[in-house]
Design an enzyme around this catalytic site. Sequence first.
Site, PDB file in Angstrom:
ATOM      1  N   GLU A 116       0.813  -1.223   0.000  1.00 44.37           N
ATOM      2  CA  GLU A 116       0.000   0.000   0.000  1.00 44.37           C
ATOM      3  C   GLU A 116       0.840   1.263   0.000  1.00 44.37           C
ATOM      4  O   GLU A 116       0.345   2.344  -0.251  1.00 44.37           O
ATOM      5  CB  GLU A 116      -0.970  -0.004   1.185  1.00 44.37           C
ATOM      6  CG  GLU A 116      -2.060  -1.049   1.045  1.00 44.37           C
ATOM      7  CD  GLU A 116      -2.791  -0.966  -0.298  1.00 44.37           C
ATOM      8  OE1 GLU A 116      -3.379   0.102  -0.565  1.00 44.37           O
ATOM      9  OE2 GLU A 116      -2.766  -1.935  -1.066  1.00 44.37           O
ATOM     10  N   ARG A 153      18.789   8.272 -22.541  1.00 44.71           N
ATOM     11  CA  ARG A 153      18.822   8.689 -23.948  1.00 44.71           C
ATOM     12  C   ARG A 153      19.607   9.976 -24.158  1.00 44.71           C
ATOM     13  O   ARG A 153      20.032  10.276 -25.273  1.00 44.71           O
ATOM     14  CB  ARG A 153      17.395   8.889 -24.482  1.00 44.71           C
ATOM     15  CG  ARG A 153      16.564   7.619 -24.486  1.00 44.71           C
ATOM     16  CD  ARG A 153      15.151   7.859 -24.964  1.00 44.71           C
ATOM     17  NE  ARG A 153      15.088   8.164 -26.381  1.00 44.71           N
ATOM     18  CZ  ARG A 153      14.869   9.357 -26.894  1.00 44.71           C
ATOM     19  NH1 ARG A 153      14.665  10.383 -26.100  1.00 44.71           N
ATOM     20  NH2 ARG A 153      14.838   9.523 -28.183  1.00 44.71           N
TER      21      ARG A 153
HETATM   22  N1  4GY Z   1       2.197   6.060 -10.994  1.00 46.86           N
HETATM   23  N2  4GY Z   1       4.384   6.800 -10.707  1.00 46.86           N
HETATM   24  C1  4GY Z   1       3.890   5.067  -9.503  1.00 46.86           C
HETATM   25  C2  4GY Z   1       3.168   3.950  -8.888  1.00 46.86           C
HETATM   26  C3  4GY Z   1       3.272   2.115  -7.271  1.00 46.86           C
HETATM   27  C4  4GY Z   1       2.353   1.361  -3.704  1.00 46.86           C
HETATM   28  C5  4GY Z   1       4.126   3.072  -3.693  1.00 46.86           C
HETATM   29  C6  4GY Z   1       3.394   5.971 -10.447  1.00 46.86           C
HETATM   30  O1  4GY Z   1       5.437   6.445  -9.981  1.00 46.86           O
HETATM   31  N3  4GY Z   1       5.145   5.392  -9.247  1.00 46.86           N
HETATM   32  O2  4GY Z   1       2.017   3.682  -9.228  1.00 46.86           O
HETATM   33  N4  4GY Z   1       3.845   3.255  -7.957  1.00 46.86           N
HETATM   34  C7  4GY Z   1       3.060   2.391  -5.825  1.00 46.86           C
HETATM   35  C8  4GY Z   1       2.542   1.148  -5.167  1.00 46.86           C
HETATM   36  C9  4GY Z   1       3.602   1.831  -3.057  1.00 46.86           C
HETATM   37  C10 4GY Z   1       4.324   2.868  -5.166  1.00 46.86           C
END
Ligand code: 4GY
Length: 285
Positions: A116, A153
């Site tokens: 989470e 890149r």
């Molecule tokens: N969108 N951009 C992202 C993401 C997953 C729970 C914290 C996003 O950068 N990261 O969705 N990350 C979450 C899942 C813990 C990261």
Amino acid sequence: MKFLFVTLFPEQIEQAANHSIIQRAVNKGLVEISCINPREFTHDVHRTVDDTPFGGGAGMVLKPEPMVAAIRKAKEQLPNARVIAMCPGGRTLKQSIVEEYAHCGQDFIFVCGHYEGFDERIFNWVDEKLSIGDYVLTGGEMPALIVMDAIARFIPGVLGKLVSAEEDSFSTGLLEYPQYTRPVSFEGLEVPEVLRSGNHALIASWRLQESLKATYFLRPDLLTEEQLRFIEKPLPYKMKKSQRKFWEELRSKIAAAKAELAAQAEVDASKELQEIAAKEDEMNG
Ligand code: 4GY
């Protein structure tokens, strides 16, 4: 440039780094990729990295001790690195941010989360939060890999000799113009004549017009006030003849595309009316 990923799933990073352009960049020594796994910094038999959230709620939260120990270790290895936590709540990535990262002269530590989310306190060891877009994934690894890829890149030698990230359409602020390769005719679809003319000035002007046209229709938010004025408002009285010709051509292209869209909308609407009429007939027997 060095990229260090703080991640519970280093295999995901390693396998992504073993392909194509990034792999070549690693082999050439232009990019160094490494991982630190917070699980290595746990001390209990179960090697616990997450726990239930205070206050209740579904899911698990990453414990601060192993995360911060891993980040500390990462900072020891790359003292000059920017520490970036990948999370949907960060500032949203765009090409201008990528360019800023590419030219800042620093290395990068990406902190990737799962479950989470992070215990809020780890952000005291992080320079910034970054998101790749408004959606939620299962982990920060893919976002971090995307950021690395986009930065890499810009490192001289990573792309082929003749291509430069600085000349990308997005670095010019416009969408890409259409590209073609052989054959000249494919299933009745022809490569535009101008691209085969050999007239480089004409080709450059056609490409810029096509980029402006695509941006106007799909991403008008990317256009500057000045570009919009030239496209939509009367042209300035004083203007070079060649420039006037360029903008007039672009306007007529846009007008033609709009007319085509309107005609298509009319066809769709009349089809819909016919379908409704047919259904009514059916119901009335
Ligand atoms: N969108 N951009 C992202 C993401 C997953 C729970 C914290 C996003 O950068 N990261 O969705 N990350 C979450 C899942 C813990 C990261």
